[in-house]
Design an enzyme around this catalytic site. Structure first.
Site, PDB file in Angstrom:
ATOM      1  N   ALA A 158      16.358  22.133  -5.909  1.00 14.92           N
ATOM      2  CA  ALA A 158      15.353  21.226  -5.261  1.00 14.92           C
ATOM      3  C   ALA A 158      13.364  21.814  -5.616  1.00 14.92           C
ATOM      4  O   ALA A 158      13.378  22.526  -4.794  1.00 14.92           O
ATOM      5  CB  ALA A 158      15.918  21.126  -3.764  1.00 14.92           C
ATOM      6  N   LYS A 159      13.139  20.214  -5.347  1.00 15.81           N
ATOM      7  CA  LYS A 159      11.773  20.362  -5.527  1.00 15.81           C
ATOM      8  C   LYS A 159      10.856  19.883  -3.404  1.00 15.81           C
ATOM      9  O   LYS A 159      10.950  19.081  -3.526  1.00 15.81           O
ATOM     10  CB  LYS A 159      10.665  19.004  -5.699  1.00 15.81           C
ATOM     11  CG  LYS A 159       9.347  19.318  -6.538  1.00 15.81           C
ATOM     12  CD  LYS A 159       8.770  19.230  -7.905  1.00 15.81           C
ATOM     13  CE  LYS A 159       7.895  18.851  -7.368  1.00 15.81           C
ATOM     14  NZ  LYS A 159       7.022  20.117  -8.876  1.00 15.81           N
ATOM     15  N   THR A 160      11.004  21.181  -3.133  1.00 18.70           N
ATOM     16  CA  THR A 160      10.800  21.034  -1.863  1.00 18.70           C
ATOM     17  C   THR A 160       9.491  21.171  -1.328  1.00 18.70           C
ATOM     18  O   THR A 160       8.383  22.299  -1.945  1.00 18.70           O
ATOM     19  CB  THR A 160      12.008  21.720  -0.299  1.00 18.70           C
ATOM     20  OG1 THR A 160      11.749  23.265  -1.044  1.00 18.70           O
ATOM     21  CG2 THR A 160      13.199  21.549  -0.881  1.00 18.70           C
TER      22      THR A 160
END
Length: 318
Positions: A160-162
Site C-alpha cells: 500500500a502507498k500509505t
C-alpha cells in the site's frame, strides 16, 4: 521556487472545486497527527495527440486498494477519481503535470481507534519540473546503502502507498544526502535489496534484467512498465528475485524507476562504480546510448507520449 501553498489554480476536494489558496484542512485533521492516509503520484504528458494521463487506471486502482488495506472507506468510485484527475488537468490548463490524489481522515476526533472520522479525498495537479538534476538522467546517481531497513511485511502494509511509510524513506534519504550522495538504497529486514527511497531498483547482468521481488518494496507501476518494455520490445529476460547489494556493485548496469523519477541510471553505490571492473578507473562520462538503460529511457519517453502503438492503452486522454 514558488511555495506550493501560494499558487493560482484549482484543487478538487471531496467532489468540489476549491481555489488553490483556499483548499485547507483543520489542524486536528487525523492524518496529520497519525499518518493514516494514502496517496498516488500520477503523471500527465503532452504528445502529438494531445495531453494524456499515464496509466491512471492502474494508479487509481492502487489508491483504492491502499485505502481498502488501511480499512479506510473510500467515498468515491475509481471512475469518479479518474474523471477528477482528467478535469484537474483541464481546469488548471496543464499539459505536462504531476498529480497527487490523496485520501486522508478528518478532524472529528483523535485517537488510535480512528472512529467516527470522515474520509476526505483531494486531487491536485501542477508542473513538477525536473525531479532531480537533468544531469542525473544521463550521468547517473551516486547512492549509499542505508542503515535504515525497509518495512517488514508484518510491520506495515508494504504493497500500500500509505502516507506514514514515507517517514522511513525520508530518514534513509536525508542520511544519504547529508553524506553527499544523491540517493539511498534500502535493504529489507533480512538484508536483501528492497528499493531506493521512493523508486524501484533494477540491475543488468549478462544480458538479463533483475529486480527485487515484491515483498518489502512497493509494486511500482513504472517498474511494471519497464518490465513490459524490456520483455516485449527489447526481448530481454526479466527475473524478479532476492538481490544482494554486492550484486549491484558488480552489475553491468543498474537503474531506478518511479513515476516522478521515471528511469534514472545508478552510477555508483557505496563508492563502487557500477559497470567498472576492478582496477579500471571510474568514468564521469554519460551513459552509452547503446546501454539497456538508455534504450529503456527512450522507449519509456515514447510510451508516455503515445508514440508506441502497442502501449497506447496505457494512456487516458485529459
Amino acid at each position: 521556487m514558488t511555495p506550493l501553498y501560494d499558487r493560482d489554480g484549482w484543487i478538487w476536494q471531496d467532489g468540489e472545486w476549491r481555489e488553490w489558496r483556499e483548499a485547507k484542512v483543520h489542524l486536528f485533521t487525523h492524518t496529520l497527527h497519525y499518518g493514516m492516509g494514502c496517496f498516488e503520484g500520477v503523471r500527465a504528458y503532452a504528445g502529438a495527440a494531445g495531453t494524456h494521463l499515464f496509466r491512471v487506471a492502474e494508479h487509481t486502482r492502487r489508491l483504492a486498494e491502499s485505502a481498502h488495506a488501511l480499512d479506510v472507506p473510500l467515498p468515491f468510485s475509481e471512475a469518479e477519481l479518474i474523471t477528477a484527475q482528467r478535469e484537474c488537468l483541464n481546469k488548471n490548463d496543464l499539459s505536462n503535470a504531476y498529480l497527487k490524489p490523496t485520501v486522508f481522515l478528518g478532524a472529528e476526533g483523535l485517537g488510535l481507534r480512528a472512529q467516527g472520522l470522515t474520509t476526505h479525498v483531494m486531487v491536485a495537479a501542477w508542473d513538477l519540473g525536473p525531479y532531480i538534476s537533468p544531469q542525473a538522467a544521463t550521468h547517473g546517481l551516486r547512492a549509499l546503502t542505508s542503515s535504515w531497513a525497509r518495512h517488514h511485511v508484518n510491520i506495515s502494509l508494504c504493497r500500500a502507498k500509505t502516507s506514514g511509510h514515507y517517514v522511513n524513506s525520508m530518514l534513509a534519504l536525508n542520511t544519504a544526502v547529508k553524506a553527499g550522495f544523491d540517493e539511498t538504497i534500502m535493504l529489507d529486514p533480512e538484508g536483501y535489496v528492497a528499493e531506493a527511497s521512493a523508486a524501484n531498483v533494477f540491475l543488468l547482468r549478462d544480458g538479463v534484467l533483475h529486480t527485487p521481488e515484491v515483498t518489502s518494496c512497493l509494486q511500482g507501476i513504472t517498474r511494471d512498465s519497464v518490465i513490459q518494455l524490456a520483455q516485449q520490445v527489447l526481448g530481454i529476460e526479466v527475473r524478479e528475485r532476492r538481490i544482494t547489494r554486492d550484486e549491484l556493485y558488480t552489475a553491468d548496469e543498474a537503474f531506478l524507476t518511479g513515476t516522478a523519477a521515471e528511469i534514472l541510471p545508478l552510477r555508483e553505490l557505496d563508492g563502487r562504480h557500477i559497470g567498472t571492473r576492478a582496477g579500471a578507473p571510474p568514468t564521469s562520462e554519460p551513459i552509452s546510448p547503446d546501454s539497456v538503460t538508455a534504450q529503456l529511457q527512450c522507449l519509456y519517453q515514447q510510451a508516455v507520449r503515445g508514440e508506441l502503438d502497442d502501449f497506447r492503452h496505457w494512456l487516458t486522454p485529459a
